[in-house]
Design a protein around this motif. Structure first.
Motif, mmCIF file in Angstrom:
data_model
loop_
_atom_site.group_PDB
_atom_site.id
_atom_site.type_symbol
_atom_site.label_atom_id
_atom_site.label_comp_id
_atom_site.label_asym_id
_atom_site.label_seq_id
_atom_site.Cartn_x
_atom_site.Cartn_y
_atom_site.Cartn_z
ATOM 1 N N SER A 1 0.833 -1.189 0.000
ATOM 2 C CA SER A 1 0.000 0.000 0.000
ATOM 3 C C SER A 1 0.885 1.263 0.000
ATOM 4 O O SER A 1 0.613 2.228 -0.723
ATOM 5 N N GLN B 1 -2.511 0.111 -8.539
ATOM 6 C CA GLN B 1 -3.672 -0.436 -7.824
ATOM 7 C C GLN B 1 -4.029 -1.809 -8.370
ATOM 8 O O GLN B 1 -4.440 -2.699 -7.619
ATOM 9 N N LEU C 1 -2.132 -4.358 -6.649
ATOM 10 C CA LEU C 1 -2.664 -4.789 -5.342
ATOM 11 C C LEU C 1 -3.654 -5.933 -5.522
ATOM 12 O O LEU C 1 -3.640 -6.903 -4.765
ATOM 13 N N ILE C 2 -4.532 -5.814 -6.521
ATOM 14 C CA ILE C 2 -5.510 -6.885 -6.774
ATOM 15 C C ILE C 2 -4.769 -8.161 -7.146
ATOM 16 O O ILE C 2 -5.077 -9.243 -6.650
ATOM 17 N N HIS D 1 -1.795 -8.991 -6.300
ATOM 18 C CA HIS D 1 -1.185 -9.546 -5.086
ATOM 19 C C HIS D 1 -2.208 -10.343 -4.271
ATOM 20 O O HIS D 1 -1.903 -11.411 -3.743
ATOM 21 N N GLY D 2 -3.413 -9.810 -4.183
ATOM 22 C CA GLY D 2 -4.471 -10.518 -3.453
ATOM 23 C C GLY D 2 -4.748 -11.888 -4.049
ATOM 24 O O GLY D 2 -4.933 -12.866 -3.320
ATOM 25 N N ARG D 3 -4.776 -11.964 -5.382
ATOM 26 C CA ARG D 3 -4.976 -13.274 -6.020
ATOM 27 C C ARG D 3 -3.885 -14.246 -5.592
ATOM 28 O O ARG D 3 -4.156 -15.391 -5.266
ATOM 29 N N GLU E 1 -2.139 -14.126 -2.846
ATOM 30 C CA GLU E 1 -2.345 -14.459 -1.421
ATOM 31 C C GLU E 1 -3.301 -15.633 -1.261
ATOM 32 O O GLU E 1 -3.108 -16.481 -0.400
ATOM 33 N N LEU F 1 -13.192 -0.792 -9.264
ATOM 34 C CA LEU F 1 -12.707 -0.738 -7.885
ATOM 35 C C LEU F 1 -11.593 0.286 -7.734
ATOM 36 O O LEU F 1 -11.518 0.994 -6.725
ATOM 37 N N SER F 2 -10.740 0.359 -8.732
ATOM 38 C CA SER F 2 -9.636 1.304 -8.693
ATOM 39 C C SER F 2 -10.186 2.745 -8.659
ATOM 40 O O SER F 2 -9.694 3.593 -7.904
ATOM 41 N N VAL G 1 -11.433 3.488 -5.236
ATOM 42 C CA VAL G 1 -10.361 3.831 -4.302
ATOM 43 C C VAL G 1 -10.086 5.326 -4.421
ATOM 44 O O VAL G 1 -9.982 6.034 -3.417
ATOM 45 N N ASP G 2 -10.004 5.805 -5.659
ATOM 46 C CA ASP G 2 -9.737 7.230 -5.863
ATOM 47 C C ASP G 2 -10.841 8.091 -5.250
ATOM 48 O O ASP G 2 -10.577 9.172 -4.724
ATOM 49 N N GLN H 1 -7.219 0.574 -0.153
ATOM 50 C CA GLN H 1 -6.220 -0.218 -0.876
ATOM 51 C C GLN H 1 -6.213 -1.652 -0.360
ATOM 52 O O GLN H 1 -6.036 -2.601 -1.135
ATOM 53 N N LEU I 1 -8.666 -3.616 -2.161
ATOM 54 C CA LEU I 1 -8.244 -4.123 -3.476
ATOM 55 C C LEU I 1 -7.565 -5.485 -3.340
ATOM 56 O O LEU I 1 -7.821 -6.401 -4.120
ATOM 57 N N ILE I 2 -6.700 -5.606 -2.339
ATOM 58 C CA ILE I 2 -6.005 -6.891 -2.122
ATOM 59 C C ILE I 2 -7.039 -7.960 -1.781
ATOM 60 O O ILE I 2 -7.001 -9.082 -2.301
#
Lengths: 238, 238
Positions: free
Chosen positions: A7, A17, A20-21, A23-25, A27, B6-7, B10-11, B17, B20-21
């Motif tokens: 972040s 951004q 980040l998504i 990265h979540g996948r 995880e 989603l991005s 966030v804005d 953030q 998003l993960i």
């Protein structure tokens, strides 16, 4: 902790951004694996080390998420093989390229390619194709941690031996790679570094490791290991 | 498309953030399910509809990701049952609460609870415990899409029937829930709405649906369905 780091890296402009998504996948798959290297991952990591050691021009490819997550181990691996480092990103801007290359240099990388691209990966459109001639373009073995599927496929189509690090064993990147490592990036890098140290100079071991590794079989085993892990988790322990 | 939405959110400040993960983790599981509702998901969704219809004070809980992803179906479900809507977020600031409540209102929600919390969920610390007395606090059945594990557990500990929508069948939220729906949120909401319409007023069907549903068995079946889907995917088709 990793989430906060990423972040922060978004705020600094190193990670997007979308990163980040993505990265979540990763995880989620790491979770499915019980957050440890599977037996099949260890085999792929050993095969990766052998390919990197046998290569004439090995390159470690670095994007925003990879640089943010673990610059030190990327650099250690490149030094140990030795391999070149090239920054290559999906959402390319000159500012992000400079930020990432500087970040790798601040973390101890001596030469980082990517500032002045003078070649193109065939089959990719616009800026996404940009790379350097002496790095990615002329590489024979290329390690792509957390890579986009199109680029992994385009590199494989160039005849390169693509080694992917991607937690999803079924992703397009994993499918395109000759050696598909399904493991968290830092664990994967540390394991590859260990195998590089152990195999360096032992040509017979290197050849035998490459000869005896089947990526197709190994990906099947990854799926079986994930399913076992899911069942164990459901029954209360891992 | 969802990623870009989603991005954007966030804005605008509606999604964090970390959200998003978290969305990325969900995407990975959705991918494992072949991006469709599993048989086990459909069963849980039917059980959810029955519980919502039988409830005295059902509440649909809405957080940042849920509001951003599909305000319309959240509102449709609440109208159809009928159930109250309450915004309840993990990273609480007055600004984000107001943004989310306004966003739900702009999308057609008539009453959205959460602006003036006057009760606390026991067992949660600081602002995370805040809720309204007539909404979450006094609810008997509560639908929590994409909920944090601690809060889901705290609500279950209050004796409420917690219905979770969480793509990970093994998450702490799924474990804490009485009805654990492992499905993408929009698909889940549409299926629940369909079942609510079909079962409304049919008390025998509602009772029988609740009686015959075993959440433990259903979660096991979800795992088996995911593993089948993984093997199919590896063999080239889904």
């Amino acid at each position: 902790m990793t989430r906060e780091l990423l972040s922060e890296m978004v705020d600094k402009g190193l990670v997007t951004q979308t990163g980040l998504i993505s990265h979540g996948r990763g995880e989620a798959f790491d979770y499915l694996m019980g957050e440890k290297s599977l037996q099949s991952s260890l085999r792929a990591e050993r095969a990766a080390a052998a390919h990197l050691l046998r290569a004439k021009n090995p390159v470690v490819c670095v994007n925003g998420n990879a640089a943010a997550l673990d610059p030190k181990n990327l650099i250690s691996l490149a030094k140990e093989v030795p391999a070149k480092i090239e920054v290559n990103i999906f959402h390319r801007t000159e500012r992000r390229m400079e930020l990432l290359i500087s970040y790798m240099e601040e973390n101890g990388a001596e030469v980082v390619l990517g500032r002045d691209p003078d070649a193109r990966i065939p089959g990719l459109e616009s800026d996404r194709a940009l790379c350097t001639k002496t790095g990615i373009y002329d590489s024979d073995v290329i390690l792509v941690p957390i890579e986009d599927g199109d680029r992994a496929k385009a590199l494989a189509d160039m005849g390169k031996t693509v080694i992917s690090i991607d937690l999803n064993p079924l992703s397009r990147t994993s499918k395109a790679a000759a050696v598909s490592i399904s493991d968290e990036m830092s664990r994967a890098l540390e394991n590859i570094i260990g195998s590089v140290r152990e195999m360096k100079g032992r040509h017979d071991v290197i050849e035998e490791t490459i000869r005896s590794f089947s990526n197709d079989n190994n990906r099947k085993k990854t799926i079986e290991e994930i399913c076992s892990s899911l069942r164990n988790e459901l029954n209360g322990g891992v």
